[in-house]
Design a protein around this motif. Sequence first.
Motif, mmCIF file in Angstrom:
data_model
loop_
_atom_site.group_PDB
_atom_site.id
_atom_site.type_symbol
_atom_site.label_atom_id
_atom_site.label_comp_id
_atom_site.label_asym_id
_atom_site.label_seq_id
_atom_site.Cartn_x
_atom_site.Cartn_y
_atom_site.Cartn_z
ATOM 1 N N ASN A 133 -52.521 56.029 -10.541
ATOM 2 C CA ASN A 133 -53.272 55.401 -9.460
ATOM 3 C C ASN A 133 -52.405 54.342 -8.791
ATOM 4 O O ASN A 133 -51.555 53.723 -9.431
ATOM 5 N N ILE A 134 -52.617 54.137 -7.509
ATOM 6 C CA ILE A 134 -51.862 53.163 -6.732
ATOM 7 C C ILE A 134 -52.814 52.049 -6.323
ATOM 8 O O ILE A 134 -53.872 52.310 -5.746
ATOM 9 N N HIS A 135 -52.426 50.803 -6.606
ATOM 10 C CA HIS A 135 -53.280 49.656 -6.314
ATOM 11 C C HIS A 135 -52.602 48.710 -5.327
ATOM 12 O O HIS A 135 -51.538 49.027 -4.777
ATOM 13 N N GLU A 136 -53.228 47.558 -5.121
ATOM 14 C CA GLU A 136 -52.765 46.586 -4.130
ATOM 15 C C GLU A 136 -51.293 46.223 -4.319
ATOM 16 O O GLU A 136 -50.839 45.992 -5.435
ATOM 17 N N GLN A 137 -50.559 46.227 -3.214
ATOM 18 C CA GLN A 137 -49.132 45.903 -3.124
ATOM 19 C C GLN A 137 -48.237 46.953 -3.781
ATOM 20 O O GLN A 137 -47.050 46.728 -3.974
ATOM 21 N N GLN A 138 -48.795 48.116 -4.088
ATOM 22 C CA GLN A 138 -48.006 49.195 -4.662
ATOM 23 C C GLN A 138 -47.827 50.325 -3.657
ATOM 24 O O GLN A 138 -48.569 50.428 -2.670
ATOM 25 N N SER A 139 -46.846 51.172 -3.910
ATOM 26 C CA SER A 139 -46.583 52.322 -3.052
ATOM 27 C C SER A 139 -46.510 53.575 -3.918
ATOM 28 O O SER A 139 -46.550 53.501 -5.142
ATOM 29 N N CYS A 140 -46.399 54.716 -3.259
ATOM 30 C CA CYS A 140 -46.373 55.992 -3.981
ATOM 31 C C CYS A 140 -44.932 56.462 -4.149
ATOM 32 O O CYS A 140 -44.249 56.781 -3.160
ATOM 33 N N ILE A 141 -44.480 56.524 -5.390
ATOM 34 C CA ILE A 141 -43.105 56.928 -5.651
ATOM 35 C C ILE A 141 -42.872 58.382 -5.250
ATOM 36 O O ILE A 141 -41.756 58.760 -4.851
ATOM 37 N N LEU A 142 -43.898 59.223 -5.292
ATOM 38 C CA LEU A 142 -43.732 60.614 -4.879
ATOM 39 C C LEU A 142 -43.527 60.715 -3.374
ATOM 40 O O LEU A 142 -42.776 61.581 -2.896
ATOM 41 N N THR A 143 -44.189 59.832 -2.620
ATOM 42 C CA THR A 143 -43.962 59.790 -1.169
ATOM 43 C C THR A 143 -42.539 59.344 -0.876
ATOM 44 O O THR A 143 -41.864 59.893 0.008
ATOM 45 N N ILE A 144 -42.066 58.334 -1.613
ATOM 46 C CA ILE A 144 -40.698 57.844 -1.420
ATOM 47 C C ILE A 144 -39.688 58.976 -1.618
ATOM 48 O O ILE A 144 -38.808 59.195 -0.769
ATOM 49 N N PHE A 145 -39.820 59.716 -2.709
ATOM 50 C CA PHE A 145 -38.843 60.762 -2.973
ATOM 51 C C PHE A 145 -39.027 61.972 -2.068
ATOM 52 O O PHE A 145 -38.071 62.682 -1.773
ATOM 53 N N SER A 146 -40.232 62.194 -1.602
ATOM 54 C CA SER A 146 -40.449 63.243 -0.609
ATOM 55 C C SER A 146 -39.700 62.914 0.679
ATOM 56 O O SER A 146 -39.059 63.777 1.286
#
Length: 219
Positions: A74-87
Amino acid sequence: MHADIELIKNLPMFAAASPSLIEDIASNTSIKTFPKGQELAYEGMNSEWFFIVLSGSVRVYKMSDTGKEVTLFNIHEQQSCILTIFSILSQKSYPAFASTQTELTALMIPSALFKKWADEHSILRDYIFQSLSGRLTDILNTFDQVIFQRMDSRIARFILENCENEGDTMNITHEQISHELGTNRVVISRILETFSADSAITLGRGHITLQNKAYLQSK
């Protein structure tokens, strides 16, 4: 709505960024609100945006051909999605699904700009590698639970992660828990009813209340 400089500076990813980079980010990003239940990403899509959660939460999960789901993280406040980054950085399609768990407000960055900034600024690459370490641990823990742990242990752990003290209540349905843990609702309901019969929890319509923490910890 554009992001302001102070908001950008307070985000962990950009905390060490130079003033010129922060100004560039603030000038080229926007803030967007999504309703609960909005699908943000699906398997096979091209990631056109990188996002950082400002408020709310996102569930990232895998889905089988039969519709069975299991939560990766799960992604919460001030976090990002590592899968989006690598995509974005690898220019490959997104490998999972992501949907909002609550109403979500997020900082949105066009993927081409994010890739350019990551290529040019080592502080962003350093943050990405740090985030990867934590998310890999989350995903490996998920696989460990799915493959090696009994379902009653996984449900007990899930309740304890969401209810810290006896008397705490989590608002969730049996169907939602089945999606989180990657099993069917009947199995979830049977185990929850056993916990309830042993006075470890109290079941209500759409909610679960923790009554005996030690009982669940023993599972």
